[in-house]
Write a protein that holds these residues in place. Structure first.
Motif, short mmCIF file in Angstrom:
data_model
loop_
_atom_site.label_atom_id
_atom_site.label_comp_id
_atom_site.label_asym_id
_atom_site.label_seq_id
_atom_site.Cartn_x
_atom_site.Cartn_y
_atom_site.Cartn_z
N GLY A 15 39.95 48.31 32.97
CA GLY A 15 41.07 47.10 33.77
C GLY A 15 40.46 45.80 34.67
O GLY A 15 38.49 46.07 34.77
N ALA A 16 40.57 44.61 34.31
CA ALA A 16 40.59 43.75 35.65
C ALA A 16 39.76 43.57 36.43
O ALA A 16 40.14 43.81 37.26
CB ALA A 16 40.83 42.09 35.02
N LEU A 17 37.74 43.18 36.88
CA LEU A 17 37.83 43.47 38.49
C LEU A 17 37.14 41.87 38.64
O LEU A 17 37.34 41.31 37.96
CB LEU A 17 36.66 44.14 38.51
CG LEU A 17 36.48 45.70 38.01
CD1 LEU A 17 34.77 46.14 38.36
CD2 LEU A 17 37.61 46.46 39.32
N VAL A 18 38.19 41.57 39.69
CA VAL A 18 37.90 40.23 40.81
C VAL A 18 37.01 40.50 41.49
O VAL A 18 36.45 40.71 42.03
CB VAL A 18 39.16 39.55 40.82
CG1 VAL A 18 39.72 39.33 39.46
CG2 VAL A 18 39.50 40.53 42.18
N ALA A 19 36.03 39.25 41.96
CA ALA A 19 34.46 39.41 42.70
C ALA A 19 35.73 39.16 44.30
O ALA A 19 36.76 38.64 44.22
CB ALA A 19 34.08 37.17 42.37
N LEU A 20 34.99 39.15 44.93
CA LEU A 20 35.94 39.10 46.41
C LEU A 20 36.22 38.40 46.55
O LEU A 20 37.48 38.16 47.34
CB LEU A 20 34.48 39.50 47.82
CG LEU A 20 34.00 40.99 46.99
CD1 LEU A 20 32.80 41.08 48.18
CD2 LEU A 20 34.92 42.01 46.35
N GLY A 21 35.26 37.18 46.71
CA GLY A 21 36.23 35.80 47.03
C GLY A 21 37.33 34.54 46.27
O GLY A 21 37.88 35.03 46.36
N ALA A 22 37.55 36.03 44.72
CA ALA A 22 38.57 35.23 44.11
C ALA A 22 39.76 36.29 44.29
O ALA A 22 41.25 35.67 44.39
CB ALA A 22 38.57 35.76 42.59
N ALA A 23 39.89 37.36 45.01
CA ALA A 23 40.14 37.88 45.47
C ALA A 23 41.21 38.05 46.72
O ALA A 23 42.34 38.42 47.00
CB ALA A 23 39.80 39.63 46.16
N ASP A 24 39.67 37.02 47.41
CA ASP A 24 40.94 37.07 48.95
C ASP A 24 42.00 35.90 48.58
O ASP A 24 42.74 35.82 48.65
CB ASP A 24 39.56 36.12 49.60
CG ASP A 24 39.27 37.21 50.58
OD1 ASP A 24 39.76 38.74 50.51
OD2 ASP A 24 37.37 36.83 50.96
N ALA A 25 41.28 34.86 47.67
CA ALA A 25 42.55 33.91 47.47
C ALA A 25 43.50 34.54 46.11
O ALA A 25 44.72 33.39 46.86
CB ALA A 25 41.48 32.50 46.60
N LEU A 26 43.26 35.04 45.57
CA LEU A 26 45.07 36.27 44.89
C LEU A 26 45.54 36.79 45.83
O LEU A 26 46.47 36.15 46.35
CB LEU A 26 44.49 37.41 44.16
CG LEU A 26 45.65 37.75 43.25
CD1 LEU A 26 46.17 37.24 42.60
CD2 LEU A 26 44.82 39.27 42.19
N TRP A 27 45.21 37.00 46.88
CA TRP A 27 46.21 37.70 48.29
C TRP A 27 46.74 36.72 48.83
O TRP A 27 47.66 36.93 49.17
CB TRP A 27 45.26 38.44 48.84
CG TRP A 27 45.55 39.68 49.90
CD1 TRP A 27 44.98 38.62 51.47
CD2 TRP A 27 45.68 39.97 49.99
NE1 TRP A 27 46.11 39.29 52.31
CE2 TRP A 27 46.44 40.90 52.06
CE3 TRP A 27 46.63 41.05 49.16
CZ2 TRP A 27 47.46 41.55 52.26
CZ3 TRP A 27 48.11 42.32 49.91
CH2 TRP A 27 48.07 42.10 50.62
N ALA A 28 45.76 35.61 49.14
CA ALA A 28 46.56 34.84 49.73
C ALA A 28 48.07 33.97 48.69
O ALA A 28 48.91 33.52 49.80
CB ALA A 28 45.13 33.31 50.24
N VAL A 29 47.52 34.12 48.10
CA VAL A 29 48.66 33.41 46.90
C VAL A 29 49.87 34.33 47.23
O VAL A 29 50.87 34.07 47.36
CB VAL A 29 48.13 32.80 45.73
CG1 VAL A 29 49.23 32.77 44.87
CG2 VAL A 29 46.96 31.48 45.66
N LEU A 30 49.61 35.47 46.71
CA LEU A 30 50.07 36.69 47.05
C LEU A 30 51.83 36.97 47.95
O LEU A 30 52.60 36.93 47.52
CB LEU A 30 50.11 38.48 45.57
CG LEU A 30 49.21 37.89 44.73
CD1 LEU A 30 49.06 39.42 44.10
CD2 LEU A 30 50.67 37.42 43.57
N THR A 31 50.67 37.16 48.99
CA THR A 31 51.06 37.22 50.32
C THR A 31 52.14 36.19 50.93
O THR A 31 52.80 35.86 52.27
CB THR A 31 50.53 38.19 50.84
OG1 THR A 31 49.03 37.49 51.35
CG2 THR A 31 49.94 39.37 50.16
N ALA A 32 51.95 34.67 50.14
CA ALA A 32 52.19 33.71 51.48
C ALA A 32 53.80 34.05 51.13
O ALA A 32 54.16 32.91 52.54
CB ALA A 32 52.48 32.49 50.00
N GLY A 33 54.59 34.50 51.09
CA GLY A 33 56.09 34.56 51.60
C GLY A 33 56.72 36.25 52.14
O GLY A 33 57.55 36.26 52.11
#
Length: 447
Positions: free
Chosen positions: A11-29
């Motif tokens: 499965g795909a791994l994302v770099a820590l900085g990209a994971a931070d950006a993904l977390w911010a988008v997914l939890t915006a609401g």
């Protein structure tokens, strides 16, 4: 660090900085405010091997051959999905401190062990300023991916000082996340001990080569076991001294909400019997609000204790053989019931829009003790009432309050009333213990 996807075998791994950006988008609401930079801002540290997010998702950090760290995108999405599903009532608050005594701290690598102590430490300004300086003012330290500062409430109570409160939903999230972290660390230690104890063998199968080095075990969380009355009729003073009891308690699910991990043994302060293992949130919900020597504030949460959730809470309180035998509640709880339920019609109201709202702050105090019923008198009053700063609503003798409660119990929970009564005296202590005035002094320690 380059914010690119690191290719992996499982499965795909994302770099820590990209994971931070993904977390911010997914939890915006999300109703629960999510923190930013959960993978790159302290106390998160890739070298620790994991980051806890939401209630139970432990995101393991993985290091590739080129030295870069990444996390599983699937685990990040699972944590965000869990956080987004939580509903939060900003008015349903739980006091998290400060409490008397030293606060227990967790290991330096953990993010949640002793989370109350970490919050208290930062709010007191001892070590929090140093961590905040590392993060930057716009990237504050987080707990389980939650920006707890946005929902923290600070109150000043006359004669007590300031106190800190968080929404109950956030407290339950952090308690559950702390339990998940404890199990993850225990599994990691067990795996390391097993590897160290394993003798070398020439016939050992070679390990599969991989371009990534996992720093934590992929171990499923052990499910909590339901409480089945194993501690019924036992004295708290005896159980609290038994070695290993804290670990046994943490293995149960809360006997009240049946969702969170148990953290404390709730017990009757009058008779000394254990009721059941409960989570910290339910333990604070059960405790009378701002209990002083003989005075409590009757908070809005009693609507649940004596209203929608009455049957469940009455059953929990009557797990104490002393209360069950006497068909009554401990004095502080009986006082709260008398003020909230028996004297409800006496409380003044004022118009708010098209409805009328009870005014002031309901408070009940008592003189004497339940051990001397004839001299015990409950006084129900309203503080900050427009018609009077301290308006007395009723004065109810203890025996009258107890009789009212028994009649209400028979109507509200007939099965519980039928199981109680003065004919069930087996094992009841001859000399009941007096009421312990301050139940909040060490309320957040295990025992």
């Amino acid at each position: 660090m380059s914010e690119r996807v690191v290719p992996g075998g499982v499965g795909a791994l994302v770099a820590l900085g990209a994971a931070d950006a993904l977390w911010a988008v997914l939890t915006a609401g999300s109703a629960v405010p999510a923190a930013s930079a959960v993978f790159t801002c302290p106390p998160a540290d890739a070298r620790a091997g994991y980051v806890v997010l939401g209630a139970r998702v432990v995101v393991a950090a993985v290091r590739a051959d080129d030295g870069r760290w990444g996390v599983s995108e699937v685990e990040v999405r699972q944590a965000a999905l869990g956080l987004n599903s939580v509903e939060m009532d900003g008015c349903d608050l739980v006091r998290i401190g400060p409490f008397g005594g030293a606060t227990k701290q967790g290991s330096a690598g953990g993010t949640l062990l002793g989370w109350r102590g970490r919050i208290a430490e930062e709010l007191r300004g001892t070590a929090g300023r140093g961590r905040a300086a590392q993060c930057g003012e716009d990237r504050l330290c987080h707990l389980a991916g939650i920006d707890w500062r946005r929902v923290l409430v600070e109150r000043a109570v006359e004669g007590v000082g300031r106190s800190w409160w968080l929404p109950r939903a956030v407290v339950r999230l952090l308690d559950a996340a702390g339990h998940a972290e404890t199990q993850w660390l225990q599994a990691a230690q067990a795996r390391q001990a097993s590897s160290a104890a394993e003798p070398p063998s020439r016939h050992r199968q070679p390990q599969a080569t991989d371009s990534r080095q996992a720093t934590g075990p992929d171990v499923p969380i052990v499910p909590l076991r339901p409480y089945g009355g194993e501690l019924a009729g036992q004295l708290y003073s005896v159980l609290s001294r038994k070695p290993g009891m804290s670990g046994k308690v943490a293995g149960w699910v809360c006997a009240v909400c049946r969702t969170a991990a148990a953290a404390v043994l709730d017990h009757c302060h009058e008779h000394g019997y254990v009721r059941a293992p409960v989570c910290t949130s339910c333990n604070i919900l059960e405790r009378p609000d701002h209990l002083y020597r003989n005075d409590i504030r009757v908070a809005g949460r009693y609507m649940r204790l004596f209203g929608t959730g009455a049957a469940g809470w009455l059953g929990h309180w009557h797990r104490c053989p002393g209360c069950r035998t006497r068909s009554v509640l401990p004095l502080p709880h009986l006082a709260a019931w008398t003020a909230h339920t028996a004297s409800r019609t006496l409380r003044p109201t004022h118009r708010e829009g098209r409805t009328r709202k009870p005014c002031g702050v309901l408070r009940v105090s008592w003189t004497g003790s339940q051990n001397a019923p004839r001299s015990c008198l409950l006084t129900v009053a309203v503080d900050f009432c427009p018609s009077g700063e301290h308006r007395v609503l009723a004065q109810v003798p203890y025996r009258e309050a107890a009789d009212r409660f028994r009649a209400w119990l028979a109507e509200t929970a007939p099965a519980l009333a039928a199981a109680a009564g003065p004919d069930r005296l087996d094992g009841l202590p001859a000399r009941p213990r007096p009421v312990i005035a301050d139940t909040g002094g060490e309320g957040l320690s295990l025992f």
